[in-house]
Design an enzyme around this catalytic site. Structure first.
Site, PDB file in Angstrom:
ATOM      1  N   GLU B  86       0.839  -1.194   0.000  1.00  0.00           N
ATOM      2  CA  GLU B  86       0.000   0.000   0.000  1.00  0.00           C
ATOM      3  C   GLU B  86       0.878   1.251   0.000  1.00  0.00           C
ATOM      4  OE1 GLU B  86      -3.462  -0.155  -0.128  1.00  0.00           O
ATOM      5  OE2 GLU B  86      -3.091  -2.290  -0.441  1.00  0.00           O
ATOM      6  N   ASP B 291       3.308 -13.578  13.235  1.00  0.00           N
ATOM      7  CA  ASP B 291       2.054 -14.146  12.755  1.00  0.00           C
ATOM      8  C   ASP B 291       1.120 -13.002  12.336  1.00  0.00           C
ATOM      9  OD1 ASP B 291      -0.313 -15.482  12.325  1.00  0.00           O
ATOM     10  OD2 ASP B 291      -0.191 -16.688  14.144  1.00  0.00           O
ATOM     11  N   HIS B 382      -3.324  11.277  -1.263  1.00  0.00           N
ATOM     12  CA  HIS B 382      -4.042  10.289  -2.056  1.00  0.00           C
ATOM     13  C   HIS B 382      -4.313  10.791  -3.471  1.00  0.00           C
ATOM     14  CE1 HIS B 382      -4.619   8.332   1.795  1.00  0.00           C
ATOM     15  NE2 HIS B 382      -4.904   7.255   1.108  1.00  0.00           N
TER      16      HIS B 382
END
Lengths: 399, 399, 399, 399
Positions: B86, B291, B382
């Site tokens: 991302e 994990d 963005h």
């Protein structure tokens, strides 16, 4: 005080990567493990996905399946690539998938689709806030036009306002086509805010593009009851004999477990009640270039087991916050794209089918996990693993 | 009906991987992207971490920092490797990290350490359940001895029982040394259950090794108020000028945002209130062989911002469910190990330091994100990204 | 601006009550309905329970039962006085109570007893907060002695601290004898704070006697999993024929309802899952001089229904936050005392028995309500009521 | 086994009451305290509100106020009758009310109005459930007509369906005029179910009038973010000097308290964050013939305090689940009616004004309570009370 800065430039390059490694001062072995030849060749390609690039981490991928699905969008037998470093995870999901398939497959349904952004507005008085809220809820048409101008794929679905004193949270809900959509709704919301600034009947003190009301990347009761991304459900009926043969237990024991586990979720205040959605979703998201941080919201939902009248087991899962896309994010990177092709049997799986497969995967995981907890295989699988013994059969599960 | 099965053997091999790809029937290009030469060479090494191996997915890694930390276990300036697909994520965390460092660093504290397993027992009557609960709460000494026999690193901390009708949930809490510990506590609990079977004053109808009361891999109110893994907190004070220079906003605006965002979390029923812990934690976990599914539980907690008396900003984060280890899981794989060495400045970071760094990372992310939402940089970042423009400065943030 | 003040004096009197009514300017009829002769005679008696007294509101009381209870503290057949203005409530609980009795009675158990106060301390730094937390958790002995000096009935059970940045919440848990105990623990905590002020190794910025961590009078996940006041459970087994005869439905239908209703609680984010505890508890609390505001916390908990192997119904309820006392509050007022005597069969019920009876009452309500929802009697009862028809049989229920 | 039954008849009477007392076998003194002359005279009147009547419990009523309110429905200065047996409660709320009035009054707004019922339907398959859900969401027009036939006051607002596997929850939302409305929506829903039975495209296995999705009488995240009954907000600005003079503290200290208390609510998993709404609401509900069990849902919401730019205090409360009516329930009983007349200044307060007054009352309580916790008066008030000293001034508070 001078703080070192990480070497950057408009265009990333091998040289910059090398410079960063010098700055880190780590051993050459570490550098080699991350900044291998193939990763360096892709520096330019990665630059749309990462900043301060130093290489790639290699996450092993195993396949689970096939899982037979009769969904609205996913139909047929699927293999699912799971990227994880946790032993027994793939084996457990694969076992569940195969049992579903042996039972004739699971049904799956996409129930709702929507991604939200929730700008927040503060006013001087409650009266102003209430006035603004009434106004904003009447602006659907105007906001929808503004949205459409920001992207051909973005579609505004609804506008709702929630007043808290002199604050107003505005919930904007969107469709985002094949993209997971968080960026798309951010841009649409930015455009809506500009429109609001020019047209609102009362002026706000502060306006924030996202006021933490959308549930973005966190488990929330609000998203659980509604939808964030895609809301999907899957169900299967397992004959009694299949439960005995493959899970080594009975539908009665599994429903007894479900009751106890569901109330444990209630007593400990989890969002939804389920055994374990996170393992499978995290592994599928990482493999397929999805946003792994979304596991925080996607891994909520509801599992339900029932003893069927014929003595078999009815099982269903509902995941209201599956955030997946077939474009955008990491879906275009080579190895991630390859995983999407595995799911899509040659072409990339479309976003809706992918969401239904998330439900099927979660269902497979629940059956295998709960079966293992009922039969005692859960402990056994871990014990073997701890002794370094390779697993002699697939009947294992992992939490 | 014959269901195809995935080719397996006691020892995984190139040949098996090739067979699996044939079964998948995907294009050669996909196979090449996952099953590259280097990945195939490590087949044996991966076999302790994955089943049905078909290759590796390459996740790009960027570095954020340096972040200066005055913790109980982490002390000094750290670079943190973040694996994500991302865009803007690494840049945002790196910006936050540098601001913390410019402010002189953040304090961090490991507040508690414990991993739980919660077996469930069902009885015929409430009276039996109550009798068992009283008995089991008195067995700490015996259970601690049983635990010690299962691992030199496992240490039982406490035993508590919770009665619900004729059901009893038993909460066992453990220390697990340098390991994240989920497997360790599973094995210890299995041994305790065997001991219980032979000594309990009342016989149970069913006994499940984990009855979903431990909060494993899900956000829960219970774990939020207590601890799961490691409970850590970090704090920093930013001078007013630094907020202006680097975040382009004011402490007043940021605290106003915090109030609105915190109440949005309350109104939507999130577990804890925070802007965004999931992005950073998921990226750090994937990079460092932790994990990744634990993001579901680790990404809960509390952020607090206050206007300080000197006009600056006080900010703190508390993460009660950080699940990290320096051994076990994926920590031994080459590229993951390399990332741990980046964190540990040459050697692997120890688990406690790693947990404090998770808090520092989360704090960095909150400052950058909230700053961007206050200054308007959030939307701008963005927008630029959507237009494919490389980002001209690091002042970006991502939700 | 002059704001009128309500007439007050050190000693309340008829004259003051009359003056207040003059200030209100309401019709004489209203005054007569509240300030009747009997109420006025008790002015002095009421002055320990109310300020600005203007009379009494008369809440009708009906009896439900008998309910047969085999508890640890409540044993035998009990009639329970319920004060409510909502039709069908008493009838529904009474029906449930009688069915329990016909089935041979319910078991009940007091599982835990504790009332908490949670003072909050703020410090300048996280380090100070952590230091204080460690110190305070080691002060049990000292705090217990301080507590004992404030009341012969107060006993400190435990001291725990929870750090959030530079804030520390201290959870003090107490036994309070026959009193509900909120005032007792407030006074003990005030004394402890004085002791802390003189002995703590670090000085706090602010110290608040209660920082909203105790769950006082609000539903909370924390109190649900633990205890506030008294944690009680009750269970019963209803033969299949009794379900058919008295509830006009089947155990299968009731368990199907339970599953659906429990998951509805989960999906809507309730604290615990139950049909309805509030109706019965509010009515019993008002009748017996308990603190009616505690319904906000007491009405949480868990109901579980199961199909028993013999085809009958197993049902249990768990209420972790029952706040009742046999002394203090309104328990000494004449009509409230009388209700306590009805419960206690001549003398006042002791607090522990009263708590177990709350569980039995809740169980009775659940059975009647769920039975009515399964048989369709729920709608019928309300329909009859709406038409003003008196109810021809007791098989009614109310939500 | 013969279980005694409580004497009943179509028409309640003195004789039946006497018979019931004989069955209870309690002392004459108890009987006299409940079954006094006046209560017995009203036997017939009470019979629409209670079953198995044995008398009335007398709850003392005090008045708080005046509180000045500029609401949408409540406008002017109000005295609020509070029925409680807990000392200091009325004094604390009255203090808060007067401070609000001295500050010029509070604003209040009714933000939304709706009461829900949520029938549940189970099907054999997920596909049937999804089909039914789509169908039912398209039936608004038809259901609205059915609703209108059941009551002139009931108006259907919306129909939404939520699918979980083969289960469907249908959320019906209604306006209910001046009534609190739970019975009205039950009857409307019953009629809708009959209509569904005759017209639905798929047949359900089970259908339940209320499947626990409506949040009826329990705190729920779903109702917190939405509305149950009436959603109201109130706000006030207190000048700095007023905080000093009347609350003996500063806005800074009160906002510091708020932050700590709000996060305590978050950490302990309460529904909403507030100091204390339950005390005032329970007391007002009991006085005014409202359903006291609704305190379980009404006492949730959000309080927010801020330091204003002028150094004063901004405070607001939002209560999304206020369930009140001016007709129905206990509103027609003499003493309850009288209390409604006190609120309504001669006539009964209408339901919407009553809801706004609930917000004003909650705001008053928060200010007084938080003020007392900041100044130390909280402990002092309780200490005086424990020593039996009448309170010398009104500056007291109660939790």
């Amino acid at each position: 005080m001078t703080i070192p800065t990480i070497p950057r430039a408009a265009q990333d390059s091998h040289a910059l990567v090398a410079e960063r490694w010098r700055a880190l001062g780590t051993a050459a072995e570490s550098q080699a493990a991350l900044a291998d030849e193939a990763s360096l060749q892709d520096v330019a390609r990665f630059s749309r996905n990462i900043e301060n690039f130093i290489g790639t981490v290699k996450v092993p991928v195993g396949i689970a399946g096939p899982v037979r699905v009769q969904g609205m969008h996913a139909r047929g037998d699927y293999y699912l690539p799971l990227a994880t470093t946790e032993a027994a995870l793939v084996a457990s999901y694969s076992r569940g998938a195969q049992i579903i398939t042996e039972a004739g497959g699971c049904a799956a349904a996409l129930l709702a689709e929507s991604v939200g952004r929730a700008p927040g507005f503060s006013f001087v008085t409650l009266a102003e806030a209430a006035t603004f809220a009434r106004w904003v809820e009447a602006q659907y048409e105007a906001f929808a036009m503004v949205t459409a101008r920001t992207s051909a794929h973005a579609k505004l679905l609804s506008v709702r306002a929630n007043v808290e004193g002199n604050h107003v949270y505005v919930q904007l809900e969107f469709r985002t086509g094949e993209a997971a959509g968080q960026n798309m709704v951010t841009l649409a919301t930015a455009a809506i805010l500009q429109h609001v600034a020019g047209t609102a009947p009362v002026k706000c003190e502060h306006c924030f593009l996202e006021a933490n009301y959308s549930g973005d990347k966190k488990a929330s009761a609000h998203s659980l009851a509604g939808v964030r991304g895609k809301r999907v459900s899957a169900e299967v009926r397992l004959p009694r004999a299949l439960v005995a043969d493959r899970l080594h237990t009975t539908p009665e024991c599994m429903t007894e477990y479900w009751r106890m586990a569901a109330l444990a979720g209630v007593l400990t205040g989890t969002v939804g009640v389920q055994g374990q959605f996170a393992n499978g979703l995290a592994a599928l998201y990482i493999a397929c270039g999805q946003d792994a941080a979304c596991v925080a919201e996607s891994a909520t939902g509801v599992t339900r087991l029932e003893l069927a009248r014929d003595g078999g087991l009815y099982a269903c899962v509902t995941l209201p916050n599956v955030i997946v896309g077939s474009v955008g994010g990491g879906t275009g990177l080579p190895s991630q794209r390859a995983c999407l092709h595995v799911v899509g049997k040659g072409g990339p799986a479309d976003a809706r089918a992918l969401a239904e497969l998330c439900a099927a995967l979660a269902l497979a995981g629940e059956l295998s996990l709960i079966g293992a907890l009922c039969s005692g295989d859960f402990a056994r699988a871990h014990a073997e693993r701890a002794r370094g013994v390779t697993l002699p059969r697939q009947e294992v599960a992992r939490a």
